[in-house]
Design a protein around this motif. Structure first.
Motif, mmCIF file in Angstrom:
data_model
loop_
_atom_site.group_PDB
_atom_site.id
_atom_site.type_symbol
_atom_site.label_atom_id
_atom_site.label_comp_id
_atom_site.label_asym_id
_atom_site.label_seq_id
_atom_site.Cartn_x
_atom_site.Cartn_y
_atom_site.Cartn_z
ATOM 1 N N VAL A 272 0.882 -0.652 0.184
ATOM 2 C CA VAL A 272 0.224 0.390 0.184
ATOM 3 C C VAL A 272 1.217 1.342 -0.081
ATOM 4 C CG1 VAL A 272 -1.763 -0.816 1.092
ATOM 5 C CG2 VAL A 272 -0.142 -0.125 2.834
ATOM 6 N N VAL A 273 0.391 2.855 -0.870
ATOM 7 C CA VAL A 273 1.237 3.317 -0.501
ATOM 8 C C VAL A 273 0.978 4.127 0.631
ATOM 9 C CG1 VAL A 273 1.449 5.473 -1.915
ATOM 10 C CG2 VAL A 273 0.758 3.401 -3.280
ATOM 11 N N ILE A 274 2.061 4.957 0.475
ATOM 12 C CA ILE A 274 2.507 6.216 2.040
ATOM 13 C C ILE A 274 2.728 7.317 1.961
ATOM 14 C CG2 ILE A 274 3.494 6.174 4.664
ATOM 15 C CD1 ILE A 274 3.999 3.318 4.514
ATOM 16 N N PRO A 275 1.908 7.945 1.534
ATOM 17 C CA PRO A 275 1.338 8.898 0.904
ATOM 18 C C PRO A 275 2.870 10.020 1.929
ATOM 19 C CG PRO A 275 -0.295 8.575 0.797
ATOM 20 C CD PRO A 275 0.389 7.912 2.158
ATOM 21 N N GLN A 276 3.359 11.107 0.931
ATOM 22 C CA GLN A 276 4.602 11.712 2.091
ATOM 23 C C GLN A 276 4.160 13.290 2.696
ATOM 24 O OE1 GLN A 276 7.920 12.608 0.518
ATOM 25 N NE2 GLN A 276 7.717 13.961 2.024
ATOM 26 N N ASP A 277 2.667 13.150 3.307
ATOM 27 C CA ASP A 277 2.562 13.961 4.095
ATOM 28 C C ASP A 277 2.056 12.901 5.639
ATOM 29 O OD1 ASP A 277 -0.275 12.584 2.608
ATOM 30 O OD2 ASP A 277 -1.433 14.272 3.090
ATOM 31 N N VAL A 278 1.834 11.102 5.013
ATOM 32 C CA VAL A 278 1.186 10.522 5.882
ATOM 33 C C VAL A 278 2.337 10.090 6.304
ATOM 34 C CG1 VAL A 278 0.473 7.956 6.755
ATOM 35 C CG2 VAL A 278 -0.891 9.496 5.312
ATOM 36 N N ALA A 279 3.660 10.247 5.617
ATOM 37 C CA ALA A 279 4.760 9.440 6.042
ATOM 38 C C ALA A 279 5.553 10.859 7.209
ATOM 39 C CB ALA A 279 5.527 9.364 4.490
ATOM 40 N N ALA A 280 5.487 12.004 6.864
ATOM 41 C CA ALA A 280 6.000 12.833 7.021
ATOM 42 C C ALA A 280 5.225 13.135 9.097
ATOM 43 C CB ALA A 280 5.640 14.989 7.040
ATOM 44 N N GLN A 281 3.917 12.841 9.057
ATOM 45 C CA GLN A 281 3.150 12.167 10.232
ATOM 46 C C GLN A 281 3.751 11.831 11.204
ATOM 47 O OE1 GLN A 281 -0.856 12.119 9.434
ATOM 48 N NE2 GLN A 281 -1.806 11.878 11.919
ATOM 49 N N PHE A 282 3.694 10.825 11.215
ATOM 50 C CA PHE A 282 4.347 9.283 11.726
ATOM 51 C C PHE A 282 5.937 9.069 11.575
ATOM 52 C CE2 PHE A 282 -0.241 8.201 10.048
ATOM 53 C CZ PHE A 282 -0.102 7.765 11.571
ATOM 54 N N THR A 284 8.281 8.480 9.276
ATOM 55 C CA THR A 284 8.944 8.081 8.891
ATOM 56 C C THR A 284 9.273 8.065 7.090
ATOM 57 O OG1 THR A 284 8.486 5.346 8.058
ATOM 58 C CG2 THR A 284 6.120 6.573 7.558
ATOM 59 N N ALA A 285 9.340 6.966 6.259
ATOM 60 C CA ALA A 285 9.565 7.262 4.904
ATOM 61 C C ALA A 285 8.903 7.094 3.889
ATOM 62 C CB ALA A 285 10.671 6.228 4.069
ATOM 63 N N PRO A 286 8.234 7.925 2.804
ATOM 64 C CA PRO A 286 6.584 7.394 2.142
ATOM 65 C C PRO A 286 7.557 6.901 0.963
ATOM 66 C CG PRO A 286 8.469 9.882 0.872
ATOM 67 C CD PRO A 286 8.558 9.411 2.461
ATOM 68 N N GLY A 287 6.153 5.489 0.457
ATOM 69 C CA GLY A 287 7.473 4.698 -0.743
ATOM 70 C C GLY A 287 6.221 3.674 -0.629
ATOM 71 N N LEU A 288 6.469 2.705 -0.881
ATOM 72 C CA LEU A 288 5.217 1.103 -0.831
ATOM 73 C C LEU A 288 5.153 1.019 0.992
ATOM 74 C CD1 LEU A 288 5.868 0.291 -4.672
ATOM 75 C CD2 LEU A 288 4.414 1.612 -3.095
ATOM 76 N N TYR A 289 4.257 0.588 1.804
ATOM 77 C CA TYR A 289 4.571 -0.942 2.847
ATOM 78 C C TYR A 289 3.722 -1.701 2.497
ATOM 79 C CZ TYR A 289 3.406 -2.280 7.097
ATOM 80 O OH TYR A 289 3.100 -3.049 8.207
ATOM 81 N N ILE A 304 12.450 -10.084 1.003
ATOM 82 C CA ILE A 304 11.703 -8.277 1.626
ATOM 83 C C ILE A 304 10.804 -9.098 2.842
ATOM 84 C CG2 ILE A 304 10.002 -7.058 0.760
ATOM 85 C CD1 ILE A 304 12.564 -6.548 0.083
ATOM 86 N N GLN A 305 10.360 -9.017 3.701
ATOM 87 C CA GLN A 305 9.789 -9.193 4.801
ATOM 88 C C GLN A 305 8.518 -8.254 4.791
ATOM 89 O OE1 GLN A 305 12.453 -9.256 8.820
ATOM 90 N NE2 GLN A 305 13.507 -10.351 7.422
ATOM 91 N N THR A 306 7.412 -8.632 5.385
ATOM 92 C CA THR A 306 6.073 -7.857 6.074
ATOM 93 C C THR A 306 6.876 -6.627 6.741
ATOM 94 O OG1 THR A 306 4.444 -9.216 5.829
ATOM 95 C CG2 THR A 306 3.965 -8.139 6.914
ATOM 96 N N GLY A 307 5.989 -6.117 6.592
ATOM 97 C CA GLY A 307 6.593 -4.149 7.846
ATOM 98 C C GLY A 307 7.458 -3.784 6.788
ATOM 99 N N ASP A 308 8.400 -3.756 5.527
ATOM 100 C CA ASP A 308 9.332 -3.424 5.201
ATOM 101 C C ASP A 308 8.809 -1.695 4.609
ATOM 102 O OD1 ASP A 308 10.782 -5.009 6.192
ATOM 103 O OD2 ASP A 308 11.684 -6.019 3.977
ATOM 104 N N THR A 319 7.230 5.513 -5.054
ATOM 105 C CA THR A 319 6.561 7.210 -4.145
ATOM 106 C C THR A 319 4.760 6.300 -4.767
ATOM 107 O OG1 THR A 319 6.564 8.679 -6.172
ATOM 108 C CG2 THR A 319 8.114 8.835 -4.427
ATOM 109 N N SER A 320 4.613 5.713 -5.897
ATOM 110 C CA SER A 320 3.036 5.826 -6.041
ATOM 111 C C SER A 320 2.630 4.343 -6.378
ATOM 112 C CB SER A 320 2.330 6.826 -7.372
ATOM 113 O OG SER A 320 3.146 6.179 -8.332
ATOM 114 N N ALA A 321 1.996 3.742 -6.819
ATOM 115 C CA ALA A 321 1.643 1.607 -7.196
ATOM 116 C C ALA A 321 2.089 2.116 -9.022
ATOM 117 C CB ALA A 321 0.060 1.879 -6.966
#
Length: 358
Positions: A272-282, A284-289, A304-308, A319-321
């Motif tokens: 799932v996508v982590i948008p820039q604003d959500v990443a900043a809120q938490f 963490t890095a933006p990217g694909l969770y 690759i592991q779950t949670g990466d 930055t997007s799907a």
């Protein structure tokens, strides 16, 4: 629905080409005959001889009407096989999946019903077929890998339902990755799209972008539009159009003709996508969770592991799907992809080898 253009088109928005159409008149059962198109060449100033290109290519370009109980739409297609196979966009003919009727109008005005052979929603490419009673004129396929920025081109199609329209321009840019909405609610990608300033409007969708020899180099698929003062987008050409490169489009079309489906390389993970604003809120890095990893799949084998959080794929920011969709469209089984990721506070990198879908 409109989307902002990847990479930023100042004040511009991207909209899929559509158009409306009414029920066409009676459907004829015969089709025109012809041979593959001939070369058009250039004029004395080095631009395409548009008249020669039009004479050569238009017989192999068709108008596509899709008619349903709730309305209809119009687009364009190119005849790629003389027994009736026609290349177009998925968004032109997607309603046929739910029972809409496809009617093809040839350059001589004759009409015929068509059936949906198959479609790639992720690449916005589809193939339809008419039952040809005669050998149909086919478009000559070029090589989109040989296309150069600045070279003259011609677009042919049915903008606003005006069949047999021809516009000319140049290749403005190459390698654009343009996200557009797919009919299933996901995001399609015009991967490595050819940008052109040849006028393209609603109804040109699925039509031909050709070089000066009349060779098909792209499938016209989307345009950028400029919002007005109210923030609404217009629907006409502002000289920024995008075409799916023919090398990709033909590769997908051949799979659709042979099997009715497209086989995409398999990564074996759910993200799932982590948008820039959500990443900043938490923090963490933006990217694909990575929500999940398939046991024994390519992602698990690559570590690759779950949670990466995947931060880059094949050197591109994740930055997007759309970056995943591009990989599936441009890579083959057996190709390797470099994956950069964040695991907790530690960064890492690995190589993932694409496999066949199980």
């Amino acid at each position: 629905m409109v989307l902002g253009l990847v990479g930023g088109l100042l004040g511009g928005y991207l909209g899929q080409l559509g158009g409306s159409a009414t029920e066409p008149a009676g459907v004829a059962t015969s089709e025109p005959s012809g041979a593959p198109v001939a070369s058009g060449g250039t004029d004395s100033q080095g631009f395409c001889d548009a008249e020669a290109v039009a004479n050569a290519v238009l017989p192999s370009v068709v108008t596509i009407n899709v008619v349903s109980e709730t309305g209809g739409g119009v687009g364009t297609g190119s005849i790629i096989r003389d027994d009736g196979y026609i290349l177009t966009n998925n968004h032109v003919v997607a309603d046929a999946v739910s029972g809409a009727r496809i009617v093809v109008t040839f350059s001589n005005g004759q009409q015929a019903s068509a059936s949906l052979v198959g479609r790639s929603q992720q690449a916005d490419i589809a193939v339809i077929k008419v039952e040809a009673g005669e050998t149909l004129p086919t478009i000559t396929t070029g090589d989109s890998d040989e296309v150069a920025v600045g070279q003259p081109v011609v677009a042919l199609g049915a903008p606003l339902g005006l069949s047999g329209s021809v516009t000319a321009g140049i290749v403005s840019a190459l390698g654009r990755d343009v996200p557009v909405p797919a009919d299933d609610g996901s995001t399609a990608v015009l991967a490595g799209a050819i940008q052109t300033d040849a006028a393209i409007n609603p109804g040109n969708s699925g039509g031909a972008l050709v070089d000066c020899d009349g060779e098909l180099i792209g499938v016209n698929s989307a345009i950028a539009t400029v919002p007005n003062a109210a923030g609404q987008t217009g629907g006409g050409s502002v000289g920024i159009g995008f075409a799916v490169p023919i090398n990709l489009a033909i590769s997908l079309a051949e799979q659709l003709i042979e099997t009715g489906n497209v086989s995409y390389p398999y990564l074996g993970m759910q993200v799932v996508v982590i948008p820039q604003d959500v990443a900043a809120q938490f923090n963490t890095a933006p990217g694909l969770y990575v929500e999940g990893v398939t046991a024994g799949g390519p992602a698990e084998q690559a570590g690759i592991q779950t949670g990466d959080i995947i931060t880059a794929l094949d050197g591109e920011p994740a930055t997007s799907a759309a970056v995943l969709t591009k990989l599936k469209l441009t890579k083959k089984v057996g190709d390797t992809v470099e994956v950069d990721y964040l695991r907790g506070t530690e960064t890492g990198s690995t190589t993932l080898t694409l496999s066949e879908t199980p």
